[in-house]
Enzyme design. Sequence first.
Site, PDB file in Angstrom:
ATOM      1  N   HIS A 158       0.827  -1.215   0.000  1.00 53.34           N
ATOM      2  CA  HIS A 158       0.000   0.000   0.000  1.00 53.34           C
ATOM      3  C   HIS A 158       0.862   1.266   0.000  1.00 53.34           C
ATOM      4  CE1 HIS A 158      -3.286  -2.736   0.991  1.00 53.34           C
ATOM      5  NE2 HIS A 158      -2.522  -3.208   1.963  1.00 53.34           N
ATOM      6  N   SER A 277      14.119  19.475 -17.855  1.00 54.39           N
ATOM      7  CA  SER A 277      13.012  20.381 -18.158  1.00 54.39           C
ATOM      8  C   SER A 277      13.444  21.415 -19.184  1.00 54.39           C
ATOM      9  CB  SER A 277      12.556  21.075 -16.870  1.00 54.39           C
ATOM     10  OG  SER A 277      11.712  22.167 -17.153  1.00 54.39           O
ATOM     11  N   LYS A 283      16.229  20.009 -13.180  1.00 54.71           N
ATOM     12  CA  LYS A 283      15.399  18.813 -13.206  1.00 54.71           C
ATOM     13  C   LYS A 283      16.075  17.657 -13.940  1.00 54.71           C
ATOM     14  CE  LYS A 283      11.604  18.340 -12.286  1.00 54.71           C
ATOM     15  NZ  LYS A 283      10.467  18.746 -13.131  1.00 54.71           N
ATOM     16  N   GLU A 290       8.291   6.829 -17.789  1.00 55.46           N
ATOM     17  CA  GLU A 290       6.898   7.254 -17.859  1.00 55.46           C
ATOM     18  C   GLU A 290       6.267   6.806 -19.176  1.00 55.46           C
ATOM     19  OE1 GLU A 290       7.562  11.221 -15.064  1.00 55.46           O
ATOM     20  OE2 GLU A 290       7.422  11.424 -17.250  1.00 55.46           O
TER      21      GLU A 290
END
Length: 489
Positions: A158, A277, A283, A290
Amino acid sequence: MTGAGEDRDGTAVRRDRFSGGPAREFLSSLAADRRIFAADLAVDRAHVAMLAEQGIVEEETAGEILAALDDVEASGHEGLPAGEDVHEAIETAVIDRIGPDGGKMHTARSRNDEVATCIRYRLRSDLLDAIDATIALREALCSTAADHTGTVMPGYTHLQPAQPTTVGHYLLSYESAVARDTARLLDAYDRTNRSPLGAAAFAGTPFEVDRDRTAALLGFDGIVRNSMDAASARDFLAEATGALATHAVTLSGLAEDLVLFSNRGFLELDDDYASTSSIMPQKKNPDTLELVRGVAGDAVGAATATLSSLKGLPRAYNRDLQRVHPHAFDAVDAVVDATDVAGGAVATASWDETALADAAGEGFSTATGVADLLAMAGVPFRTAHEVVATAAERFETDVSAANIDAVAEEVTGESLFAHVSREEVKAALDPAESVASRDSVGGPAEPEVTAAIATATEAIGDDEAAARERRDRIETARETLATEVATYV
Protein backbone atom coordinates in the site's frame (compact mmCIF):
# COMPACT_ATOMS: atom_id res chain seq x y z
CA MET A 1 4.49 -6.61 -70.14
CA THR A 2 0.76 -5.93 -69.97
CA GLY A 3 -0.60 -8.73 -72.14
CA ALA A 4 -4.33 -9.10 -71.74
CA GLY A 5 -4.22 -6.53 -68.97
CA GLU A 6 -3.89 -3.63 -71.44
CA ASP A 7 -7.60 -3.76 -72.23
CA ARG A 8 -8.61 -4.39 -68.64
CA ASP A 9 -10.05 -1.90 -66.18
CA GLY A 10 -9.83 -2.53 -62.46
CA THR A 11 -7.54 -5.12 -60.92
CA ALA A 12 -6.87 -8.83 -61.02
CA VAL A 13 -9.77 -9.39 -58.65
CA ARG A 14 -12.37 -6.67 -59.16
CA ARG A 15 -12.53 -6.07 -62.91
CA ASP A 16 -15.06 -3.59 -64.27
CA ARG A 17 -18.08 -4.14 -62.10
CA PHE A 18 -16.41 -3.53 -58.73
CA SER A 19 -13.44 -1.45 -59.81
CA GLY A 20 -14.71 2.05 -58.99
CA GLY A 21 -16.92 4.00 -56.68
CA PRO A 22 -16.36 6.01 -53.50
CA ALA A 23 -15.90 2.92 -51.30
CA ARG A 24 -12.78 1.66 -53.12
CA GLU A 25 -10.38 3.68 -50.98
CA PHE A 26 -12.26 2.75 -47.81
CA LEU A 27 -11.90 -0.91 -48.70
CA SER A 28 -8.20 -0.68 -49.43
CA SER A 29 -5.59 -1.84 -46.94
CA LEU A 30 -2.73 -1.59 -49.42
CA ALA A 31 -0.80 1.10 -47.52
CA ALA A 32 -1.15 -0.73 -44.19
CA ASP A 33 -0.13 -3.99 -45.86
CA ARG A 34 3.45 -2.80 -46.35
CA ARG A 35 4.32 -4.83 -43.26
CA ILE A 36 3.27 -8.11 -44.86
CA PHE A 37 4.64 -7.40 -48.36
CA ALA A 38 7.62 -9.76 -47.90
CA ALA A 39 5.37 -12.34 -46.23
CA ASP A 40 3.00 -12.35 -49.21
CA LEU A 41 5.85 -12.88 -51.64
CA ALA A 42 7.07 -15.85 -49.61
CA VAL A 43 3.55 -17.31 -49.45
CA ASP A 44 3.12 -16.80 -53.21
CA ARG A 45 6.40 -18.57 -53.94
CA ALA A 46 5.64 -21.54 -51.72
CA HIS A 47 2.16 -21.89 -53.20
CA VAL A 48 3.38 -21.69 -56.81
CA ALA A 49 6.20 -24.17 -56.15
CA MET A 50 3.68 -26.59 -54.63
CA LEU A 51 1.29 -26.14 -57.60
CA ALA A 52 4.13 -27.04 -59.96
CA GLU A 53 5.18 -30.06 -57.89
CA GLN A 54 1.59 -31.29 -57.87
CA GLY A 55 1.25 -30.80 -61.63
CA ILE A 56 -1.54 -28.26 -61.16
CA VAL A 57 0.47 -25.54 -62.95
CA GLU A 58 3.04 -26.21 -65.67
CA GLU A 59 6.66 -25.87 -64.54
CA GLU A 60 7.39 -23.33 -67.26
CA THR A 61 4.46 -21.17 -66.16
CA ALA A 62 5.53 -21.51 -62.55
CA GLY A 63 8.98 -20.30 -63.54
CA GLU A 64 7.54 -17.24 -65.25
CA ILE A 65 5.39 -16.42 -62.23
CA LEU A 66 8.30 -16.87 -59.82
CA ALA A 67 10.53 -14.68 -61.98
CA ALA A 68 7.83 -12.02 -62.05
CA LEU A 69 7.62 -12.21 -58.25
CA ASP A 70 11.36 -11.55 -58.08
CA ASP A 71 10.80 -8.46 -60.20
CA VAL A 72 7.91 -7.34 -57.99
CA GLU A 73 10.11 -7.76 -54.94
CA ALA A 74 12.87 -5.69 -56.53
CA SER A 75 10.38 -2.90 -57.30
CA GLY A 76 9.24 -2.89 -53.68
CA HIS A 77 5.90 -2.19 -52.09
CA GLU A 78 5.91 1.33 -53.48
CA GLY A 79 6.07 -0.09 -57.02
CA LEU A 80 2.82 -2.00 -56.71
CA PRO A 81 -0.22 -0.99 -58.75
CA ALA A 82 -3.32 0.26 -56.98
CA GLY A 83 -5.43 -2.39 -55.32
CA GLU A 84 -7.58 -3.30 -52.37
CA ASP A 85 -4.70 -5.00 -50.63
CA VAL A 86 -1.15 -6.19 -51.13
CA HIS A 87 -2.31 -9.65 -52.24
CA GLU A 88 -4.41 -8.33 -55.10
CA ALA A 89 -1.76 -5.76 -56.04
CA ILE A 90 0.99 -8.37 -56.29
CA GLU A 91 -1.17 -10.65 -58.40
CA THR A 92 -2.07 -7.73 -60.66
CA ALA A 93 1.62 -6.84 -60.97
CA VAL A 94 2.47 -10.42 -61.99
CA ILE A 95 -0.30 -10.49 -64.61
CA ASP A 96 0.87 -7.13 -65.95
CA ARG A 97 4.35 -8.63 -66.40
CA ILE A 98 3.59 -12.03 -67.95
CA GLY A 99 -0.01 -11.87 -69.11
CA PRO A 100 -3.05 -14.00 -68.21
CA ASP A 101 -0.94 -16.99 -67.08
CA GLY A 102 0.04 -14.87 -64.11
CA GLY A 103 -3.46 -15.49 -62.78
CA LYS A 104 -2.60 -19.16 -62.34
CA MET A 105 -0.67 -18.25 -59.20
CA HIS A 106 -4.03 -17.93 -57.43
CA THR A 107 -5.19 -21.42 -58.38
CA ALA A 108 -6.51 -23.46 -55.42
CA ARG A 109 -6.45 -20.63 -52.92
CA SER A 110 -8.41 -17.59 -51.80
CA ARG A 111 -7.34 -14.29 -50.38
CA ASN A 112 -8.96 -15.61 -47.19
CA ASP A 113 -6.39 -18.33 -46.55
CA GLU A 114 -3.66 -16.23 -48.18
CA VAL A 115 -4.00 -13.25 -45.83
CA ALA A 116 -4.32 -15.46 -42.77
CA THR A 117 -1.06 -17.16 -43.74
CA CYS A 118 0.75 -13.88 -44.38
CA ILE A 119 -0.29 -12.46 -41.00
CA ARG A 120 0.91 -15.55 -39.17
CA TYR A 121 4.14 -15.61 -41.19
CA ARG A 122 5.02 -12.04 -40.21
CA LEU A 123 3.67 -12.05 -36.66
CA ARG A 124 5.71 -15.08 -35.63
CA SER A 125 8.95 -13.16 -36.29
CA ASP A 126 7.63 -10.17 -34.37
CA LEU A 127 6.78 -12.43 -31.45
CA LEU A 128 10.33 -13.78 -31.48
CA ASP A 129 11.58 -10.18 -31.28
CA ALA A 130 9.34 -9.66 -28.26
CA ILE A 131 10.61 -12.89 -26.69
CA ASP A 132 14.21 -11.82 -27.22
CA ALA A 133 13.44 -8.46 -25.59
CA THR A 134 11.98 -10.13 -22.50
CA ILE A 135 15.04 -12.37 -22.24
CA ALA A 136 17.36 -9.36 -22.41
CA LEU A 137 15.33 -7.64 -19.69
CA ARG A 138 15.58 -10.73 -17.48
CA GLU A 139 19.34 -10.79 -17.99
CA ALA A 140 19.53 -7.14 -16.90
CA LEU A 141 17.39 -7.84 -13.83
CA CYS A 142 19.52 -10.83 -12.83
CA SER A 143 22.80 -9.05 -13.44
CA THR A 144 21.78 -6.04 -11.35
CA ALA A 145 20.32 -8.30 -8.67
CA ALA A 146 23.65 -10.13 -8.44
CA ASP A 147 25.33 -6.80 -7.65
CA HIS A 148 22.87 -6.12 -4.84
CA THR A 149 22.16 -9.42 -3.08
CA GLY A 150 22.98 -7.76 0.25
CA THR A 151 21.76 -4.23 -0.42
CA VAL A 152 19.00 -3.68 2.14
CA MET A 153 16.03 -1.60 1.03
CA PRO A 154 12.54 -0.85 2.31
CA GLY A 155 9.72 -3.04 1.07
CA TYR A 156 6.22 -1.67 0.76
CA THR A 157 2.61 -2.68 0.74
CA HIS A 158 0.00 0.00 0.00
CA LEU A 159 3.04 2.26 -0.56
CA GLN A 160 3.63 2.14 3.22
CA PRO A 161 6.86 0.82 4.77
CA ALA A 162 6.19 -2.85 5.44
CA GLN A 163 9.27 -5.07 5.81
CA PRO A 164 12.90 -4.66 4.81
CA THR A 165 14.14 -6.62 1.83
CA THR A 166 17.04 -6.29 -0.63
CA VAL A 167 17.43 -4.76 -4.04
CA GLY A 168 18.36 -8.20 -5.37
CA HIS A 169 15.20 -9.76 -3.97
CA TYR A 170 13.08 -6.91 -5.33
CA LEU A 171 14.54 -7.15 -8.85
CA LEU A 172 14.10 -10.92 -8.93
CA SER A 173 10.40 -10.45 -8.22
CA TYR A 174 10.18 -8.78 -11.62
CA GLU A 175 12.43 -11.36 -13.27
CA SER A 176 9.93 -14.01 -12.18
CA ALA A 177 7.06 -12.04 -13.68
CA VAL A 178 8.89 -11.37 -16.95
CA ALA A 179 9.81 -15.07 -17.17
CA ARG A 180 6.10 -15.87 -17.22
CA ASP A 181 5.65 -13.21 -19.89
CA THR A 182 8.32 -14.98 -21.95
CA ALA A 183 6.48 -18.27 -21.54
CA ARG A 184 3.19 -16.74 -22.67
CA LEU A 185 4.84 -15.26 -25.75
CA LEU A 186 6.45 -18.61 -26.60
CA ASP A 187 3.04 -20.25 -26.33
CA ALA A 188 1.53 -17.54 -28.53
CA TYR A 189 4.29 -18.12 -31.09
CA ASP A 190 3.60 -21.85 -31.22
CA ARG A 191 -0.11 -21.37 -31.87
CA THR A 192 0.59 -18.64 -34.39
CA ASN A 193 3.05 -20.77 -36.33
CA ARG A 194 0.47 -23.01 -38.05
CA SER A 195 -0.38 -22.69 -41.72
CA PRO A 196 -3.91 -21.95 -43.01
CA LEU A 197 -2.76 -22.07 -46.64
CA GLY A 198 -4.81 -24.45 -48.76
CA ALA A 199 -8.05 -23.83 -46.90
CA ALA A 200 -9.12 -21.55 -49.78
CA ALA A 201 -12.18 -19.41 -49.04
CA PHE A 202 -13.14 -21.72 -46.15
CA ALA A 203 -14.43 -24.90 -47.78
CA GLY A 204 -11.20 -26.31 -49.13
CA THR A 205 -10.46 -26.94 -52.81
CA PRO A 206 -10.98 -29.75 -55.35
CA PHE A 207 -7.36 -29.44 -56.51
CA GLU A 208 -4.83 -31.97 -55.24
CA VAL A 209 -2.91 -29.49 -53.13
CA ASP A 210 -0.28 -30.47 -50.57
CA ARG A 211 -0.91 -28.30 -47.55
CA ASP A 212 1.85 -29.92 -45.53
CA ARG A 213 4.35 -29.08 -48.28
CA THR A 214 3.55 -25.35 -48.29
CA ALA A 215 3.59 -25.34 -44.49
CA ALA A 216 7.08 -26.86 -44.52
CA LEU A 217 8.37 -24.48 -47.21
CA LEU A 218 7.19 -21.54 -45.11
CA GLY A 219 8.64 -22.83 -41.84
CA PHE A 220 5.32 -23.50 -40.13
CA ASP A 221 5.14 -26.27 -37.55
CA GLY A 222 2.05 -27.74 -39.18
CA ILE A 223 -1.33 -26.74 -40.56
CA VAL A 224 -4.62 -25.51 -39.16
CA ARG A 225 -6.49 -28.60 -40.31
CA ASN A 226 -10.15 -27.60 -40.49
CA SER A 227 -10.45 -25.37 -43.56
CA MET A 228 -13.20 -23.16 -42.13
CA ASP A 229 -11.23 -22.64 -38.93
CA ALA A 230 -8.05 -22.02 -40.92
CA ALA A 231 -9.54 -19.19 -42.99
CA SER A 232 -11.48 -17.48 -40.21
CA ALA A 233 -9.50 -17.99 -37.00
CA ARG A 234 -7.88 -14.93 -35.46
CA ASP A 235 -7.67 -16.17 -31.90
CA PHE A 236 -3.91 -16.27 -32.38
CA LEU A 237 -4.07 -12.48 -32.66
CA ALA A 238 -6.09 -12.29 -29.45
CA GLU A 239 -3.56 -14.52 -27.71
CA ALA A 240 -0.60 -12.54 -29.00
CA THR A 241 -2.04 -9.14 -28.06
CA GLY A 242 -3.11 -10.54 -24.70
CA ALA A 243 0.40 -11.82 -23.97
CA LEU A 244 1.88 -8.50 -25.08
CA ALA A 245 -0.59 -6.54 -22.94
CA THR A 246 0.18 -8.71 -19.92
CA HIS A 247 3.89 -8.10 -20.38
CA ALA A 248 3.28 -4.38 -20.85
CA VAL A 249 1.47 -4.32 -17.50
CA THR A 250 4.50 -6.00 -15.91
CA LEU A 251 6.70 -3.32 -17.45
CA SER A 252 4.37 -0.61 -16.21
CA GLY A 253 4.72 -1.82 -12.63
CA LEU A 254 8.51 -1.88 -12.91
CA ALA A 255 8.55 1.58 -14.46
CA GLU A 256 6.26 2.97 -11.76
CA ASP A 257 8.51 1.59 -9.02
CA LEU A 258 11.62 3.05 -10.57
CA VAL A 259 9.94 6.44 -10.99
CA LEU A 260 8.98 6.40 -7.30
CA PHE A 261 12.41 5.21 -6.19
CA SER A 262 13.98 7.96 -8.25
CA ASN A 263 11.71 10.50 -6.53
CA ARG A 264 12.74 9.21 -3.10
CA GLY A 265 16.43 9.32 -3.88
CA PHE A 266 16.90 5.56 -3.77
CA LEU A 267 18.33 5.40 -7.28
CA GLU A 268 19.52 7.64 -10.07
CA LEU A 269 18.75 6.84 -13.66
CA ASP A 270 21.51 7.07 -16.21
CA ASP A 271 21.32 10.23 -18.30
CA ASP A 272 20.47 8.13 -21.35
CA TYR A 273 17.19 7.18 -19.67
CA ALA A 274 16.25 10.61 -18.34
CA SER A 275 15.70 14.13 -19.58
CA THR A 276 15.61 17.65 -18.22
CA SER A 277 13.01 20.38 -18.16
CA SER A 278 12.77 22.95 -20.93
CA ILE A 279 12.60 25.70 -18.29
CA MET A 280 13.93 24.21 -15.03
CA PRO A 281 17.59 23.30 -15.58
CA GLN A 282 17.97 21.45 -12.26
CA LYS A 283 15.40 18.81 -13.21
CA LYS A 284 16.24 15.22 -14.10
CA ASN A 285 13.04 13.54 -15.20
CA PRO A 286 12.39 9.80 -15.61
CA ASP A 287 10.64 10.45 -18.93
CA THR A 288 11.52 7.19 -20.63
CA LEU A 289 10.04 5.16 -17.80
CA GLU A 290 6.90 7.25 -17.86
CA LEU A 291 6.54 6.35 -21.52
CA VAL A 292 7.15 2.68 -20.71
CA ARG A 293 4.32 2.99 -18.21
CA GLY A 294 2.14 4.58 -20.87
CA VAL A 295 2.72 1.77 -23.37
CA ALA A 296 0.67 -0.51 -21.14
CA GLY A 297 -2.41 1.52 -22.01
CA ASP A 298 -1.68 1.15 -25.71
CA ALA A 299 -1.19 -2.60 -25.43
CA VAL A 300 -4.30 -3.14 -23.33
CA GLY A 301 -6.19 -1.05 -25.88
CA ALA A 302 -4.88 -3.25 -28.70
CA ALA A 303 -5.99 -6.40 -26.88
CA THR A 304 -9.40 -4.90 -26.16
CA ALA A 305 -9.84 -3.72 -29.75
CA THR A 306 -8.89 -7.17 -31.06
CA LEU A 307 -11.36 -9.00 -28.84
CA SER A 308 -14.09 -6.42 -29.42
CA SER A 309 -13.79 -6.84 -33.20
CA LEU A 310 -13.84 -10.63 -32.99
CA LYS A 311 -16.65 -11.10 -30.49
CA GLY A 312 -19.58 -10.51 -32.86
CA LEU A 313 -18.39 -12.14 -36.07
CA PRO A 314 -20.19 -15.07 -37.71
CA ARG A 315 -18.07 -18.00 -38.80
CA ALA A 316 -15.75 -17.92 -41.82
CA TYR A 317 -14.29 -14.79 -43.36
CA ASN A 318 -15.66 -11.30 -42.71
CA ARG A 319 -14.07 -8.06 -43.87
CA ASP A 320 -13.96 -6.80 -40.28
CA LEU A 321 -10.89 -9.00 -39.91
CA GLN A 322 -8.95 -6.59 -42.12
CA ARG A 323 -8.97 -4.12 -39.23
CA VAL A 324 -7.93 -6.59 -36.54
CA HIS A 325 -4.34 -7.59 -37.25
CA PRO A 326 -2.87 -4.05 -37.21
CA HIS A 327 -3.60 -3.97 -33.46
CA ALA A 328 -1.19 -6.85 -32.90
CA PHE A 329 1.53 -5.26 -35.00
CA ASP A 330 1.13 -1.90 -33.25
CA ALA A 331 1.27 -3.60 -29.86
CA VAL A 332 4.36 -5.66 -30.59
CA ASP A 333 6.28 -2.64 -31.88
CA ALA A 334 5.46 -0.53 -28.82
CA VAL A 335 6.04 -3.30 -26.30
CA VAL A 336 9.38 -4.41 -27.75
CA ASP A 337 10.64 -0.82 -27.61
CA ALA A 338 9.37 -0.39 -24.05
CA THR A 339 11.03 -3.64 -22.97
CA ASP A 340 14.35 -2.56 -24.42
CA VAL A 341 14.16 0.77 -22.60
CA ALA A 342 13.19 -0.84 -19.29
CA GLY A 343 16.10 -3.26 -19.55
CA GLY A 344 18.53 -0.46 -20.29
CA ALA A 345 17.24 1.61 -17.38
CA VAL A 346 17.64 -1.29 -14.96
CA ALA A 347 21.13 -2.13 -16.20
CA THR A 348 22.47 1.42 -15.92
CA ALA A 349 20.72 2.85 -12.83
CA SER A 350 22.79 3.65 -9.72
CA TRP A 351 21.30 2.52 -6.39
CA ASP A 352 22.08 4.67 -3.33
CA GLU A 353 22.87 2.02 -0.74
CA THR A 354 23.10 4.50 2.12
CA ALA A 355 19.71 6.06 1.40
CA LEU A 356 18.17 2.61 1.01
CA ALA A 357 19.63 1.38 4.31
CA ASP A 358 18.44 4.49 6.14
CA ALA A 359 14.93 4.03 4.79
CA ALA A 360 14.80 0.28 5.38
CA GLY A 361 13.90 0.64 9.06
CA GLU A 362 11.41 3.48 8.70
CA GLY A 363 7.91 2.97 10.02
CA PHE A 364 9.06 0.18 12.35
CA SER A 365 9.36 -2.09 9.32
CA THR A 366 11.00 -4.80 11.46
CA ALA A 367 7.86 -5.19 13.62
CA THR A 368 6.90 -8.46 11.96
CA GLY A 369 10.37 -9.81 12.69
CA VAL A 370 9.98 -9.12 16.40
CA ALA A 371 6.53 -10.73 16.42
CA ASP A 372 7.93 -13.75 14.57
CA LEU A 373 10.77 -13.98 17.12
CA LEU A 374 8.30 -14.10 20.00
CA ALA A 375 6.13 -16.63 18.20
CA MET A 376 9.14 -18.87 17.59
CA ALA A 377 9.84 -18.67 21.36
CA GLY A 378 6.36 -20.03 22.11
CA VAL A 379 4.28 -16.87 22.49
CA PRO A 380 0.99 -17.20 20.56
CA PHE A 381 1.41 -15.14 17.38
CA ARG A 382 -1.69 -13.04 18.02
CA THR A 383 -0.38 -12.16 21.48
CA ALA A 384 3.01 -11.30 20.00
CA HIS A 385 1.25 -9.23 17.34
CA GLU A 386 -0.64 -7.28 20.01
CA VAL A 387 2.53 -6.56 21.97
CA VAL A 388 4.41 -5.26 18.96
CA ALA A 389 1.44 -3.32 17.57
CA THR A 390 0.91 -1.58 20.90
CA ALA A 391 4.61 -0.69 21.12
CA ALA A 392 4.53 0.70 17.57
CA GLU A 393 1.49 2.84 18.32
CA ARG A 394 2.81 4.12 21.64
CA PHE A 395 6.43 4.79 20.81
CA GLU A 396 6.25 5.38 17.02
CA THR A 397 9.83 6.34 16.04
CA ASP A 398 11.49 5.09 19.26
CA VAL A 399 10.62 1.41 19.32
CA SER A 400 13.40 -0.24 21.31
CA ALA A 401 13.84 -3.54 23.12
CA ALA A 402 13.19 -1.79 26.41
CA ASN A 403 9.99 -0.16 25.20
CA ILE A 404 8.68 -3.42 23.76
CA ASP A 405 9.48 -5.10 27.08
CA ALA A 406 7.42 -2.50 28.93
CA VAL A 407 4.43 -3.22 26.73
CA ALA A 408 4.92 -6.98 27.10
CA GLU A 409 4.68 -6.59 30.89
CA GLU A 410 1.29 -4.86 30.45
CA VAL A 411 -0.14 -7.26 27.87
CA THR A 412 1.17 -10.62 29.11
CA GLY A 413 2.08 -9.89 32.70
CA GLU A 414 5.66 -10.98 32.19
CA SER A 415 8.86 -9.65 30.76
CA LEU A 416 9.65 -9.95 27.08
CA PHE A 417 12.99 -11.37 28.10
CA ALA A 418 11.37 -14.33 29.76
CA HIS A 419 11.04 -15.68 26.22
CA VAL A 420 13.88 -14.14 24.22
CA SER A 421 17.19 -12.47 24.95
CA ARG A 422 17.81 -8.75 24.66
CA GLU A 423 20.40 -9.47 21.94
CA GLU A 424 17.87 -11.43 19.89
CA VAL A 425 15.38 -8.57 20.05
CA LYS A 426 18.02 -6.05 19.03
CA ALA A 427 18.94 -8.26 16.07
CA ALA A 428 15.30 -8.57 15.05
CA LEU A 429 14.99 -4.79 15.13
CA ASP A 430 17.94 -4.37 12.75
CA PRO A 431 16.83 -4.32 9.07
CA ALA A 432 19.89 -6.19 7.81
CA GLU A 433 19.53 -8.89 10.47
CA SER A 434 15.82 -9.09 9.78
CA VAL A 435 16.50 -9.74 6.09
CA ALA A 436 19.18 -12.33 6.88
CA SER A 437 16.73 -14.25 9.06
CA ARG A 438 14.22 -14.63 6.25
CA ASP A 439 15.85 -17.56 4.55
CA SER A 440 12.75 -19.49 3.53
CA VAL A 441 12.60 -20.56 -0.12
CA GLY A 442 12.29 -17.46 -2.27
CA GLY A 443 13.01 -15.14 0.64
CA PRO A 444 15.36 -12.14 0.72
CA ALA A 445 18.21 -13.70 2.70
CA GLU A 446 21.39 -13.40 0.63
CA PRO A 447 22.00 -17.16 0.12
CA GLU A 448 18.42 -17.56 -1.11
CA VAL A 449 18.72 -14.65 -3.52
CA THR A 450 22.02 -15.98 -4.85
CA ALA A 451 20.45 -19.40 -5.44
CA ALA A 452 17.44 -17.79 -7.12
CA ILE A 453 19.71 -15.88 -9.49
CA ALA A 454 21.40 -19.14 -10.51
CA THR A 455 18.02 -20.79 -11.14
CA ALA A 456 16.75 -17.79 -13.13
CA THR A 457 19.94 -17.66 -15.19
CA GLU A 458 19.52 -21.31 -16.14
CA ALA A 459 15.91 -20.71 -17.16
CA ILE A 460 16.97 -17.71 -19.25
CA GLY A 461 19.43 -19.95 -21.09
CA ASP A 462 16.68 -22.48 -21.77
CA ASP A 463 14.37 -19.80 -23.17
CA GLU A 464 17.18 -18.35 -25.28
CA ALA A 465 17.75 -21.79 -26.78
CA ALA A 466 14.01 -22.24 -27.41
CA ALA A 467 13.78 -18.91 -29.23
CA ARG A 468 16.94 -19.58 -31.21
CA GLU A 469 15.69 -23.01 -32.27
CA ARG A 470 12.48 -21.44 -33.58
CA ARG A 471 14.44 -18.81 -35.51
CA ASP A 472 16.69 -21.49 -36.96
CA ARG A 473 13.69 -23.44 -38.24
CA ILE A 474 12.34 -20.34 -39.95
CA GLU A 475 15.70 -19.60 -41.54
CA THR A 476 16.13 -23.19 -42.71
CA ALA A 477 12.71 -23.07 -44.35
CA ARG A 478 13.58 -19.76 -46.01
CA GLU A 479 16.70 -21.29 -47.50
CA THR A 480 14.78 -24.38 -48.63
CA LEU A 481 12.15 -22.24 -50.34
CA ALA A 482 14.84 -20.21 -52.10
CA THR A 483 16.44 -23.43 -53.36
CA GLU A 484 13.12 -24.74 -54.64
CA VAL A 485 12.30 -21.47 -56.40
CA ALA A 486 15.71 -21.48 -58.06
CA THR A 487 14.89 -24.74 -59.81
CA TYR A 488 12.12 -22.98 -61.75
CA VAL A 489 13.64 -19.55 -62.37
